[in-house]
Write an enzyme that holds these catalytic residues in place. Structure first.
Site, PDB file in Angstrom:
ATOM      1  N   ASN A  32      -1.356  -3.507  17.292  1.00 57.48           N
ATOM      2  CA  ASN A  32      -2.164  -3.408  18.517  1.00 57.48           C
ATOM      3  C   ASN A  32      -2.934  -4.703  18.793  1.00 57.48           C
ATOM      4  OD1 ASN A  32      -4.252  -3.369  16.690  1.00 57.48           O
ATOM      5  ND2 ASN A  32      -5.008  -1.323  17.225  1.00 57.48           N
ATOM      6  N   SER A  36      -5.242  -9.885  15.591  1.00 56.70           N
ATOM      7  CA  SER A  36      -4.140 -10.837  15.431  1.00 56.70           C
ATOM      8  C   SER A  36      -3.649 -11.289  16.793  1.00 56.70           C
ATOM      9  CB  SER A  36      -2.999 -10.181  14.653  1.00 56.70           C
ATOM     10  OG  SER A  36      -2.625  -8.965  15.276  1.00 56.70           O
ATOM     11  N   ASN A  99      -9.008   4.819  11.852  1.00 55.35           N
ATOM     12  CA  ASN A  99      -7.925   3.827  11.907  1.00 55.35           C
ATOM     13  C   ASN A  99      -7.092   3.822  10.621  1.00 55.35           C
ATOM     14  OD1 ASN A  99      -6.341   1.569  12.550  1.00 55.35           O
ATOM     15  ND2 ASN A  99      -8.023   0.604  13.631  1.00 55.35           N
ATOM     16  N   SER A 124      -5.468  -1.783  -2.350  1.00 52.21           N
ATOM     17  CA  SER A 124      -6.366  -2.870  -2.730  1.00 52.21           C
ATOM     18  C   SER A 124      -6.940  -2.602  -4.120  1.00 52.21           C
ATOM     19  CB  SER A 124      -7.509  -2.927  -1.723  1.00 52.21           C
ATOM     20  OG  SER A 124      -8.570  -3.709  -2.205  1.00 52.21           O
ATOM     21  N   TYR A 149     -14.510   1.143   3.732  1.00 50.60           N
ATOM     22  CA  TYR A 149     -13.201   0.467   3.757  1.00 50.60           C
ATOM     23  C   TYR A 149     -12.424   0.782   2.470  1.00 50.60           C
ATOM     24  CZ  TYR A 149      -9.712  -3.059   2.820  1.00 50.60           C
ATOM     25  OH  TYR A 149      -8.538  -3.673   2.455  1.00 50.60           O
ATOM     26  N   LYS A 153      -8.852   3.250   1.580  1.00 50.90           N
ATOM     27  CA  LYS A 153      -7.637   2.902   0.827  1.00 50.90           C
ATOM     28  C   LYS A 153      -7.359   3.968  -0.243  1.00 50.90           C
ATOM     29  CE  LYS A 153      -6.609  -0.712   3.014  1.00 50.90           C
ATOM     30  NZ  LYS A 153      -5.368  -0.780   3.777  1.00 50.90           N
ATOM     31  N   ASN A 199     -14.492 -13.465   3.831  1.00 48.98           N
ATOM     32  CA  ASN A 199     -13.874 -13.794   2.546  1.00 48.98           C
ATOM     33  C   ASN A 199     -14.046 -15.254   2.200  1.00 48.98           C
ATOM     34  OD1 ASN A 199     -11.640 -11.488   3.729  1.00 48.98           O
ATOM     35  ND2 ASN A 199     -12.701 -11.138   1.816  1.00 48.98           N
ATOM     36  N   LEU A 200     -13.986 -15.529   0.901  1.00 48.14           N
ATOM     37  CA  LEU A 200     -14.342 -16.851   0.387  1.00 48.14           C
ATOM     38  C   LEU A 200     -13.474 -17.991   0.943  1.00 48.14           C
ATOM     39  CD1 LEU A 200     -16.055 -18.533  -1.571  1.00 48.14           C
ATOM     40  CD2 LEU A 200     -14.311 -18.097  -3.320  1.00 48.14           C
TER      41      LEU A 200
HETATM   42  P1  NAD Z   1      -5.085  -8.442   9.237  1.00 47.99           P
HETATM   43  O1  NAD Z   1      -6.271  -7.930   9.978  1.00 47.99           O
HETATM   44  O2  NAD Z   1      -4.709  -9.866   9.396  1.00 47.99           O
HETATM   45  O3  NAD Z   1      -3.794  -7.551   9.582  1.00 47.99           O
HETATM   46  C1  NAD Z   1      -3.891  -6.192   9.963  1.00 47.99           C
HETATM   47  C2  NAD Z   1      -3.095  -6.024  11.249  1.00 47.99           C
HETATM   48  O4  NAD Z   1      -3.129  -4.652  11.654  1.00 47.99           O
HETATM   49  C3  NAD Z   1      -3.655  -6.840  12.418  1.00 47.99           C
HETATM   50  O5  NAD Z   1      -2.606  -7.566  13.018  1.00 47.99           O
HETATM   51  C4  NAD Z   1      -4.230  -5.787  13.361  1.00 47.99           C
HETATM   52  O6  NAD Z   1      -4.149  -6.207  14.720  1.00 47.99           O
HETATM   53  C5  NAD Z   1      -3.345  -4.602  13.050  1.00 47.99           C
HETATM   54  N1  NAD Z   1      -3.939  -3.291  13.334  1.00 47.99           N
HETATM   55  C6  NAD Z   1      -5.161  -2.840  12.968  1.00 47.99           C
HETATM   56  N2  NAD Z   1      -5.325  -1.563  13.342  1.00 47.99           N
HETATM   57  C7  NAD Z   1      -4.163  -1.187  13.958  1.00 47.99           C
HETATM   58  C8  NAD Z   1      -3.705   0.005  14.561  1.00 47.99           C
HETATM   59  N3  NAD Z   1      -4.486   1.087  14.627  1.00 47.99           N
HETATM   60  N4  NAD Z   1      -2.463   0.033  15.094  1.00 47.99           N
HETATM   61  C9  NAD Z   1      -1.660  -1.071  15.042  1.00 47.99           C
HETATM   62  N5  NAD Z   1      -2.048  -2.224  14.490  1.00 47.99           N
HETATM   63  C10 NAD Z   1      -3.284  -2.283  13.951  1.00 47.99           C
HETATM   64  O7  NAD Z   1      -5.309  -8.096   7.692  1.00 47.99           O
HETATM   65  P2  NAD Z   1      -4.461  -8.518   6.411  1.00 47.99           P
HETATM   66  O8  NAD Z   1      -5.325  -9.346   5.561  1.00 47.99           O
HETATM   67  O9  NAD Z   1      -3.133  -9.009   6.824  1.00 47.99           O
HETATM   68  O10 NAD Z   1      -4.336  -7.102   5.699  1.00 47.99           O
HETATM   69  C11 NAD Z   1      -3.177  -6.284   5.825  1.00 47.99           C
HETATM   70  C12 NAD Z   1      -3.410  -4.994   5.068  1.00 47.99           C
HETATM   71  O11 NAD Z   1      -3.673  -5.306   3.698  1.00 47.99           O
HETATM   72  C13 NAD Z   1      -4.612  -4.188   5.560  1.00 47.99           C
HETATM   73  O12 NAD Z   1      -4.292  -2.819   5.485  1.00 47.99           O
HETATM   74  C14 NAD Z   1      -5.695  -4.535   4.565  1.00 47.99           C
HETATM   75  O13 NAD Z   1      -6.656  -3.530   4.454  1.00 47.99           O
HETATM   76  C15 NAD Z   1      -4.881  -4.689   3.284  1.00 47.99           C
HETATM   77  N6  NAD Z   1      -5.542  -5.538   2.272  1.00 47.99           N
HETATM   78  C16 NAD Z   1      -5.948  -6.789   2.608  1.00 47.99           C
HETATM   79  C17 NAD Z   1      -6.601  -7.581   1.651  1.00 47.99           C
HETATM   80  C18 NAD Z   1      -7.092  -8.963   1.995  1.00 47.99           C
HETATM   81  O14 NAD Z   1      -7.936  -9.491   1.256  1.00 47.99           O
HETATM   82  N7  NAD Z   1      -6.606  -9.610   3.058  1.00 47.99           N
HETATM   83  C19 NAD Z   1      -6.819  -7.088   0.352  1.00 47.99           C
HETATM   84  C20 NAD Z   1      -6.363  -5.809   0.034  1.00 47.99           C
HETATM   85  C21 NAD Z   1      -5.726  -5.036   1.021  1.00 47.99           C
HETATM   86  N1  UFG Z   2     -18.121 -15.212  -1.912  1.00 49.61           N
HETATM   87  C1  UFG Z   2     -19.125 -16.135  -1.757  1.00 49.61           C
HETATM   88  N2  UFG Z   2     -19.404 -16.563  -0.493  1.00 49.61           N
HETATM   89  C2  UFG Z   2     -18.726 -16.129   0.596  1.00 49.61           C
HETATM   90  C3  UFG Z   2     -17.685 -15.185   0.421  1.00 49.61           C
HETATM   91  C4  UFG Z   2     -17.423 -14.741  -0.849  1.00 49.61           C
HETATM   92  O1  UFG Z   2     -19.764 -16.553  -2.718  1.00 49.61           O
HETATM   93  O2  UFG Z   2     -19.037 -16.553   1.734  1.00 49.61           O
HETATM   94  C5  UFG Z   2     -17.781 -14.764  -3.285  1.00 49.61           C
HETATM   95  C6  UFG Z   2     -17.959 -13.277  -3.513  1.00 49.61           C
HETATM   96  O3  UFG Z   2     -19.263 -12.988  -3.909  1.00 49.61           O
HETATM   97  C7  UFG Z   2     -16.907 -12.997  -4.580  1.00 49.61           C
HETATM   98  C8  UFG Z   2     -15.795 -14.004  -4.265  1.00 49.61           C
HETATM   99  O4  UFG Z   2     -16.405 -15.020  -3.478  1.00 49.61           O
HETATM  100  O5  UFG Z   2     -17.431 -13.314  -5.851  1.00 49.61           O
HETATM  101  C9  UFG Z   2     -14.644 -13.397  -3.474  1.00 49.61           C
HETATM  102  O6  UFG Z   2     -15.141 -12.756  -2.320  1.00 49.61           O
HETATM  103  P1  UFG Z   2     -14.178 -12.243  -1.142  1.00 49.61           P
HETATM  104  O7  UFG Z   2     -15.053 -11.663  -0.072  1.00 49.61           O
HETATM  105  O8  UFG Z   2     -13.248 -13.344  -0.744  1.00 49.61           O
HETATM  106  O9  UFG Z   2     -13.292 -11.130  -1.835  1.00 49.61           O
HETATM  107  P2  UFG Z   2     -13.739  -9.776  -2.553  1.00 49.61           P
HETATM  108  O10 UFG Z   2     -13.204  -9.851  -3.946  1.00 49.61           O
HETATM  109  O11 UFG Z   2     -15.153  -9.466  -2.373  1.00 49.61           O
HETATM  110  O12 UFG Z   2     -12.978  -8.705  -1.644  1.00 49.61           O
HETATM  111  C10 UFG Z   2     -11.578  -8.708  -1.541  1.00 49.61           C
HETATM  112  C11 UFG Z   2     -11.110  -8.173  -0.178  1.00 49.61           C
HETATM  113  C12 UFG Z   2     -11.457  -6.737  -0.013  1.00 49.61           C
HETATM  114  C13 UFG Z   2     -10.993  -5.945  -1.185  1.00 49.61           C
HETATM  115  C14 UFG Z   2     -11.546  -6.539  -2.463  1.00 49.61           C
HETATM  116  C15 UFG Z   2     -11.062  -5.847  -3.697  1.00 49.61           C
HETATM  117  O13 UFG Z   2     -11.731  -8.890   0.847  1.00 49.61           O
HETATM  118  O14 UFG Z   2     -10.763  -6.262   1.125  1.00 49.61           O
HETATM  119  O15 UFG Z   2     -11.108  -7.904  -2.563  1.00 49.61           O
HETATM  120  O16 UFG Z   2      -9.669  -5.900  -3.713  1.00 49.61           O
HETATM  121  F1  UFG Z   2     -11.426  -4.668  -1.060  1.00 49.61           F
END
Ligand code: NAD
Ligand code: UFG
Length: 338
Positions: A32, A36, A99, A124, A149, A153, A199-200
């Site tokens: 959707n 993105s 969602n 995750s 969040y 999951k 995220n970092l």
């Molecule tokens: P992202 O936001 O880049 O990708 C998610 C995509 O889903 C987007 O393109 C968004 O437009 C689409 N979307 C959201 N809701 C929707 C809906 N209702 N219908 C259709 N499309 C929808 O995120 P990502 O980092 O690519 O993550 C992908 C998946 O992996 C997610 O489910 C996320 O929770 C999971 N995940 C991500 C991380 C991470 O750190 N990036 C870690 C663990 C799990």
């Molecule tokens: N951090 C900073 N400064 C920032 C962002 C992050 O110091 O601006 C630190 C955090 O405290 C942590 C590390 O960098 O120690 C990584 O942080 P992220 O936010 O990049 O990642 P997390 O491990 O907190 O979270 C990620 C995903 C979540 C997922 C989680 C566990 O973003 O979606 O891993 O899988 F749920």
């Protein structure tokens, strides 16, 4: 074989679409575009030279799902679509459950009606909560995540678990990602946060490009070698390959399978900053600030199960993760909108 990839325009989805095309699958992306851009799909087509069918729509739209499953003969579904901002999920829990959990249930229902029973879900490491052991293996019990969040999951995994008990012929995988970073080596696709990154690594790269002034390091008093948080960062291309390998496994095995996708190595925030500076040649100024609520000290994977069962292991090192992140960021300072 045609795979339905929900959320395929997003960060991990777009890299996985490429890996699927490389492996000889055809792909239809349903997204959707909430977080993105359609441009990501054009870039995937540019890199691969293949066509990617794209439908702009929502996984919660039952009529649309019914139509898609009637029109296409999907052999499997990879479900990336979802919302992922931890802080936002605390403020808007209903939106996240609707969602992420509601969307997944609608999708599974549509699959059942169509008789498509192969499903790969983006889970995750957050489902482990505050883990009882380190490194974390899949045997480690899940725990209540500290935010909606993470809970969304875990709830979807539980739905999959019950479905697999009731209907053992489903072929399902919950892939528990650790911390995905990096970008495709072409520099054409990568992570494109629309807001200030949570995220970092995206934050570091926006500091390096000059869009943000400095990084805030959330705490230097953890029980880790340098006091900052330690995580298992995994290159998004390795993660994408893990999906293809999981899909191949499911083509032969029924049941619900859970795999950690991580490298097994932990790096601290300050090690990440230093590695990024080396890879990019840019300074990344930072300040130490108090801990972020809900963060744990250390989190890294035991990734032996995926190695043994899938023959998968992460191949790209920290320097590749940072070099590829910087190439994407510096070639596309405004992301896909540039
Ligand atoms: P992202 O936001 O880049 O990708 C998610 C995509 O889903 C987007 O393109 C968004 O437009 C689409 N979307 C959201 N809701 C929707 C809906 N209702 N219908 C259709 N499309 C929808 O995120 P990502 O980092 O690519 O993550 C992908 C998946 O992996 C997610 O489910 C996320 O929770 C999971 N995940 C991500 C991380 C991470 O750190 N990036 C870690 C663990 C799990
Ligand atoms: N951090 C900073 N400064 C920032 C962002 C992050 O110091 O601006 C630190 C955090 O405290 C942590 C590390 O960098 O120690 C990584 O942080 P992220 O936010 O990049 O990642 P997390 O491990 O907190 O979270 C990620 C995903 C979540 C997922 C989680 C566990 O973003 O979606 O891993 O899988 F749920």
């Amino acid at each position: 074989m045609m795979i339905l990839v929900t959320g395929g325009a997003g960060y991990i989805g777009s890299h996985t679409v490429l890996a699927l095309l490389d492996a000889g699958y055809q792909v239809l992306v349903l997204d959707n575009l909430a977080n993105s851009s359609r441009e990501a799909i054009h870039r995937v087509e540019q890199i691969s030279g293949a066509e990617v069918a794209f439908v702009e729509g929502d996984v919660r739209d039952r009529a649309l799902l019914g139509q898609l499953f009637a029109d296409y003969d999907f052999s499997a579904v990879m479900h990336f679509a979802g919302l992922k901002a931890v802080g936002e999920s605390v403020e808007k829990p209903l939106m996240y459950f609707d969602n992420n959990v509601g969307g997944s249930i609608h999708l599974l229902e549509a699959m059942k009606v169509a008789g498509v029973k192969r499903f790969v879900f983006s889970s995750s490491a957050t489902v482990y909560g505050e883990p009882a052991e380190m490194p974390i293996s899949e045997r480690c019990p899940t725990a209540r995540p500290t935010n909606p969040y993470g809970l969304s999951k875990l709830m979807v995994e539980q739905v999959m678990q019950e479905l697999s008990v009731a209907e053992p012929d489903w072929q399902m995988a919950a892939l528990r990602y650790f911390n995905p970073v990096g970008a495709h080596e072409s520099g054409l696709i990568g992570e494109d946060p629309s807001d200030i990154p949570n995220n970092l690594v995206p934050y570091i790269s926006k500091v390096a490009i000059g869009e943000l002034v400095q990084l805030s390091v959330f705490g230097d008093d953890y029980n880790t070698p340098d006091g900052t948080g330690v995580r298992d960062y995994i290159h998004v291309l390795d993660l994408a390959q893990g999906h293809v390998d999981a899909l191949r496994y499911l083509e032969k095995e029924a049941g619900l399978h859970v795999w950690n996708l991580g490298t097994g190595n932990g790096y601290s925030v300050l090690e990440m900053v230093a590695a990024f500076e080396v890879a990019s040649g840019q300074a990344v100024p930072y300040q130490i600030v108090p801990r972020r609520a809900g963060d744990i000290a250390t989190c890294y994977a035991d990734s032996h199960k995926a190695a043994t069962e899938l023959g998968w292991r992460a191949e790209r090192d920290l320097n590749a993760m940072m070099t590829d992140t910087w190439r994407w960021q510096s070639n596309n300072p405004k992301g896909y909108r540039g």
